[in-house]
Each structure stands twice: as C-alpha cells, then as structure tokens.
Design a protein around this motif. Structure first.
Motif, PDB file in Angstrom:
ATOM      1  N   LEU A   1      32.076  44.544  37.177  1.00  0.00           N
ATOM      2  CA  LEU A   1      33.371  45.047  37.207  1.00  0.00           C
ATOM      3  C   LEU A   1      33.985  46.059  36.430  1.00  0.00           C
ATOM      4  CD1 LEU A   1      34.686  41.969  34.769  1.00  0.00           C
ATOM      5  CD2 LEU A   1      34.865  42.530  37.120  1.00  0.00           C
ATOM      6  N   ASP A   2      32.891  46.843  36.043  1.00  0.00           N
ATOM      7  CA  ASP A   2      32.967  48.705  35.618  1.00  0.00           C
ATOM      8  C   ASP A   2      32.383  48.373  37.110  1.00  0.00           C
ATOM      9  OD1 ASP A   2      32.967  47.681  33.271  1.00  0.00           O
ATOM     10  OD2 ASP A   2      31.109  48.626  32.855  1.00  0.00           O
ATOM     11  N   LEU A   3      31.610  48.634  37.722  1.00  0.00           N
ATOM     12  CA  LEU A   3      31.225  49.153  39.212  1.00  0.00           C
ATOM     13  C   LEU A   3      32.179  49.232  39.934  1.00  0.00           C
ATOM     14  CD1 LEU A   3      28.881  50.255  40.678  1.00  0.00           C
ATOM     15  CD2 LEU A   3      28.457  48.565  41.456  1.00  0.00           C
ATOM     16  N   ALA A   4      33.011  48.312  40.214  1.00  0.00           N
ATOM     17  CA  ALA A   4      33.992  47.802  40.743  1.00  0.00           C
ATOM     18  C   ALA A   4      35.058  48.310  40.548  1.00  0.00           C
ATOM     19  CB  ALA A   4      34.895  46.404  41.123  1.00  0.00           C
ATOM     20  N   LEU A   5      35.260  49.549  39.272  1.00  0.00           N
ATOM     21  CA  LEU A   5      36.491  49.974  39.050  1.00  0.00           C
ATOM     22  C   LEU A   5      35.861  51.692  39.304  1.00  0.00           C
ATOM     23  CD1 LEU A   5      38.662  50.326  36.955  1.00  0.00           C
ATOM     24  CD2 LEU A   5      37.488  50.390  35.489  1.00  0.00           C
ATOM     25  N   GLU A   6      35.342  51.287  38.877  1.00  0.00           N
ATOM     26  CA  GLU A   6      34.427  53.170  39.285  1.00  0.00           C
ATOM     27  C   GLU A   6      34.182  53.356  41.203  1.00  0.00           C
ATOM     28  OE1 GLU A   6      29.917  53.430  37.842  1.00  0.00           O
ATOM     29  OE2 GLU A   6      30.665  52.692  35.829  1.00  0.00           O
ATOM     30  N   GLN A   7      34.037  52.570  41.535  1.00  0.00           N
ATOM     31  CA  GLN A   7      34.111  52.602  42.721  1.00  0.00           C
ATOM     32  C   GLN A   7      35.599  51.809  43.706  1.00  0.00           C
ATOM     33  OE1 GLN A   7      31.235  53.774  44.832  1.00  0.00           O
ATOM     34  NE2 GLN A   7      30.350  53.662  42.946  1.00  0.00           N
ATOM     35  N   GLY A   8      36.353  51.775  43.179  1.00  0.00           N
ATOM     36  CA  GLY A   8      37.678  52.314  43.861  1.00  0.00           C
ATOM     37  C   GLY A   8      37.746  50.056  44.586  1.00  0.00           C
ATOM     38  N   TRP A   9      37.358  49.277  44.162  1.00  0.00           N
ATOM     39  CA  TRP A   9      36.476  48.273  45.080  1.00  0.00           C
ATOM     40  C   TRP A   9      37.346  46.975  44.171  1.00  0.00           C
ATOM     41  CZ3 TRP A   9      30.405  46.947  44.713  1.00  0.00           C
ATOM     42  CH2 TRP A   9      30.118  48.548  45.001  1.00  0.00           C
TER      43      TRP A   9
ATOM     44  N   VAL B   1      23.519  46.791  41.299  1.00  0.00           N
ATOM     45  CA  VAL B   1      24.939  47.266  40.124  1.00  0.00           C
ATOM     46  C   VAL B   1      24.343  48.715  40.076  1.00  0.00           C
ATOM     47  CG1 VAL B   1      24.498  44.506  38.943  1.00  0.00           C
ATOM     48  CG2 VAL B   1      22.619  46.359  39.146  1.00  0.00           C
ATOM     49  N   THR B   2      23.703  49.496  41.480  1.00  0.00           N
ATOM     50  CA  THR B   2      23.265  50.936  40.877  1.00  0.00           C
ATOM     51  C   THR B   2      23.928  51.501  41.459  1.00  0.00           C
ATOM     52  OG1 THR B   2      21.118  50.649  42.056  1.00  0.00           O
ATOM     53  CG2 THR B   2      21.384  50.417  39.313  1.00  0.00           C
ATOM     54  N   PRO B   3      24.414  52.106  41.175  1.00  0.00           N
ATOM     55  CA  PRO B   3      25.589  52.887  42.623  1.00  0.00           C
ATOM     56  C   PRO B   3      24.844  53.403  43.754  1.00  0.00           C
ATOM     57  CG  PRO B   3      26.188  53.540  39.826  1.00  0.00           C
ATOM     58  CD  PRO B   3      24.821  52.808  39.830  1.00  0.00           C
ATOM     59  N   ALA B   4      23.060  54.254  43.563  1.00  0.00           N
ATOM     60  CA  ALA B   4      22.003  54.903  43.987  1.00  0.00           C
ATOM     61  C   ALA B   4      21.894  53.485  45.138  1.00  0.00           C
ATOM     62  CB  ALA B   4      20.697  54.163  43.743  1.00  0.00           C
ATOM     63  N   GLN B   5      22.046  52.238  45.035  1.00  0.00           N
ATOM     64  CA  GLN B   5      21.643  51.162  45.819  1.00  0.00           C
ATOM     65  C   GLN B   5      22.520  50.820  47.014  1.00  0.00           C
ATOM     66  OE1 GLN B   5      18.636  49.948  46.728  1.00  0.00           O
ATOM     67  NE2 GLN B   5      17.724  50.055  45.267  1.00  0.00           N
ATOM     68  N   VAL B   6      24.060  51.246  45.988  1.00  0.00           N
ATOM     69  CA  VAL B   6      25.398  51.335  47.374  1.00  0.00           C
ATOM     70  C   VAL B   6      25.527  52.296  47.762  1.00  0.00           C
ATOM     71  CG1 VAL B   6      27.909  51.161  46.654  1.00  0.00           C
ATOM     72  CG2 VAL B   6      26.641  49.554  45.428  1.00  0.00           C
ATOM     73  N   GLU B   7      25.169  53.381  47.429  1.00  0.00           N
ATOM     74  CA  GLU B   7      25.020  54.633  48.912  1.00  0.00           C
ATOM     75  C   GLU B   7      24.149  54.180  49.864  1.00  0.00           C
ATOM     76  OE1 GLU B   7      23.242  58.842  48.047  1.00  0.00           O
ATOM     77  OE2 GLU B   7      24.849  58.338  46.715  1.00  0.00           O
ATOM     78  N   ARG B   8      23.360  53.212  49.227  1.00  0.00           N
ATOM     79  CA  ARG B   8      21.940  53.053  50.951  1.00  0.00           C
ATOM     80  C   ARG B   8      22.762  52.526  51.931  1.00  0.00           C
ATOM     81  NH1 ARG B   8      17.057  50.641  48.725  1.00  0.00           N
ATOM     82  NH2 ARG B   8      16.367  50.717  50.875  1.00  0.00           N
ATOM     83  N   PHE B   9      23.807  51.680  51.636  1.00  0.00           N
ATOM     84  CA  PHE B   9      24.650  50.134  52.159  1.00  0.00           C
ATOM     85  C   PHE B   9      25.787  52.084  52.860  1.00  0.00           C
ATOM     86  CE2 PHE B   9      22.665  47.061  49.516  1.00  0.00           C
ATOM     87  CZ  PHE B   9      21.828  46.481  50.358  1.00  0.00           C
ATOM     88  N   GLU B  10      26.572  52.256  52.066  1.00  0.00           N
ATOM     89  CA  GLU B  10      27.302  53.041  52.367  1.00  0.00           C
ATOM     90  C   GLU B  10      27.261  54.081  53.329  1.00  0.00           C
ATOM     91  OE1 GLU B  10      30.340  53.292  47.613  1.00  0.00           O
ATOM     92  OE2 GLU B  10      28.860  54.797  48.507  1.00  0.00           O
ATOM     93  N   THR B  11      25.751  54.689  53.428  1.00  0.00           N
ATOM     94  CA  THR B  11      24.938  55.403  54.355  1.00  0.00           C
ATOM     95  C   THR B  11      25.069  54.828  55.605  1.00  0.00           C
ATOM     96  OG1 THR B  11      24.228  56.803  52.544  1.00  0.00           O
ATOM     97  CG2 THR B  11      22.914  56.948  54.764  1.00  0.00           C
TER      98      THR B  11
ATOM     99  N   GLY C   1      28.626  53.925  62.322  1.00  0.00           N
ATOM    100  CA  GLY C   1      30.168  54.810  62.481  1.00  0.00           C
ATOM    101  C   GLY C   1      30.860  53.762  62.290  1.00  0.00           C
ATOM    102  N   ALA C   2      30.348  52.823  61.411  1.00  0.00           N
ATOM    103  CA  ALA C   2      31.472  51.363  60.677  1.00  0.00           C
ATOM    104  C   ALA C   2      32.019  52.134  59.392  1.00  0.00           C
ATOM    105  CB  ALA C   2      30.757  50.519  60.080  1.00  0.00           C
ATOM    106  N   THR C   3      33.189  51.428  58.919  1.00  0.00           N
ATOM    107  CA  THR C   3      33.481  51.174  58.023  1.00  0.00           C
ATOM    108  C   THR C   3      32.620  50.596  56.521  1.00  0.00           C
ATOM    109  OG1 THR C   3      35.943  51.587  58.277  1.00  0.00           O
ATOM    110  CG2 THR C   3      35.748  50.816  56.004  1.00  0.00           C
ATOM    111  N   TYR C   4      33.024  50.898  55.415  1.00  0.00           N
ATOM    112  CA  TYR C   4      32.028  50.545  54.679  1.00  0.00           C
ATOM    113  C   TYR C   4      33.192  49.800  52.940  1.00  0.00           C
ATOM    114  CZ  TYR C   4      29.649  49.429  50.124  1.00  0.00           C
ATOM    115  OH  TYR C   4      29.091  48.636  48.802  1.00  0.00           O
ATOM    116  N   VAL C   5      33.413  48.061  53.462  1.00  0.00           N
ATOM    117  CA  VAL C   5      33.711  48.150  51.405  1.00  0.00           C
ATOM    118  C   VAL C   5      33.318  47.180  50.829  1.00  0.00           C
ATOM    119  CG1 VAL C   5      36.087  46.449  52.499  1.00  0.00           C
ATOM    120  CG2 VAL C   5      36.189  47.317  53.833  1.00  0.00           C
TER     121      VAL C   5
END
Length: 177
Positions: free
Chosen positions: A148-156, A80-90, A96-100
């Motif tokens: 649901l708020d996170l999805a909106l913020e992240q464009g998911w 639920v935290t953007p900082a944790q999401v960022e770890r997976f995106e990184t 060399g992969a796409t994060y979805v």
C-alpha cells in the motif's frame, strides 16, 4: 498502444484469479504468470527465490517480444521493491508499451482467510511453506502494508478485490481510462 498490466499484491489477494479473468475478457492478452513459469524449472521447489530471479529475466524477454506485437500483457506478480518495479517499467517502455501498476487489496481478515483456504497446487504449497518459515500471517500483513505504501509512492491505483466484477471493471478502467 499495448499495455503491461502489473497486478501486484500480497499472497492470497487474488492476483492470479483476476489476471486469468482479465485476460479472458480481453482476447489476445498474454497472461504471464512468473510463479507458474518458475514451476517449469527442475528443482524450483528447493530454490524458489533463485529460480524466480532466473525465470523473471526470461519472462521480461517474453513480455517485451509479446508487447512488440501490439498486444497486451497481464502480469500477476508480487513485487515490493522499486528497483524490481523499474525492471517491468523499462520492459514496457522498450517495447513501446504503457506500464500500468495496480496494487490489489482486501481487508486483512479476508486476505488471511483467502490465503489459508486457497487451492493447493505445487506453487501455492511452496509459497505457503515459505510464508510460514518467514513469519506466517504477520509477514503477509506486513507485506500488504508495504504494498500500500508502494502504491502511494508510485501513484498506482489500489483495487479492492472483495468482489470480482467491480475489481475487473477497475482493472479495465486502469488500462483504458
């Protein structure tokens, strides 16, 4: 290009179920279930959060290595935290992969029914205990709203999971539009 498909959602929404089905429909896809990895560590039941953080670091290394082989990873993980999401995106970017990122959702009453009737395993038993200790159904519903708020913020994409087949089709489309 390989993809890290992160299935995010509240407990009971169907993350693990859809992750297994998605992986089965896409041979060669690694199903990286951090909650299952957590249960491989002695004493995890008494230190669920701490063990999860330690295992998450190992899972990131595993996912990076696997994505570098050119194959996909599906990750059912509540974040639920953007900082944790960022770890997976990184992790995806470094490999060399796409994060979805996708948030799985279902009507609140269906979510709670699923949560209370899901199969009891060592992991679900501990998760259920923690949920009850921290606020029960209201905690789950508040987490759903945050996601649901996170999805909106992240464009998911938000994928409705009341029917498995359309949900799987939506996941496949999210990975390969």
């Amino acid at each position: 290009m390989p993809t890290l498909l992160h299935l995010n959602g509240p407990s009971g929404v169907g993350k693990s179920t859809l992750a297994r089905a998605h992986a089965a429909a896409h041979p060669g896809t690694l199903l990286c279930d951090i909650d299952e990895l957590r249960s491989w560590v002695s004493g995890w039941e008494d230190d669920f959060v701490g063990t999860g953080e330690a295992v998450r670091a190992s899972a990131l290394a595993l996912m990076t290595a696997y994505l570098r082989t050119g194959r996909d990873v599906v990750l059912p993980q509540l974040i639920v935290t953007p900082a944790q999401v960022e770890r997976f995106e990184t992790t995806a970017a470094e490999a060399g992969a796409t994060y979805v990122g996708v948030v799985l959702d279902v009507a609140p009453e269906v979510l709670l029914e699923r949560l209370h009737s899901r199969e009891v395993t060592p992991v679900t038993a501990v998760v259920s205990r923690i949920i009850e200790e921290r606020g029960g159904d209201e905690l789950v519903l508040e987490g759903r709203r945050q996601l649901l708020d996170l999805a909106l913020e992240q464009g998911w994409a938000v994928v409705e999971t009341s029917n498995k087949e359309p949900a799987l089709a939506a996941l496949a489309h999210a990975v390969r539009p």
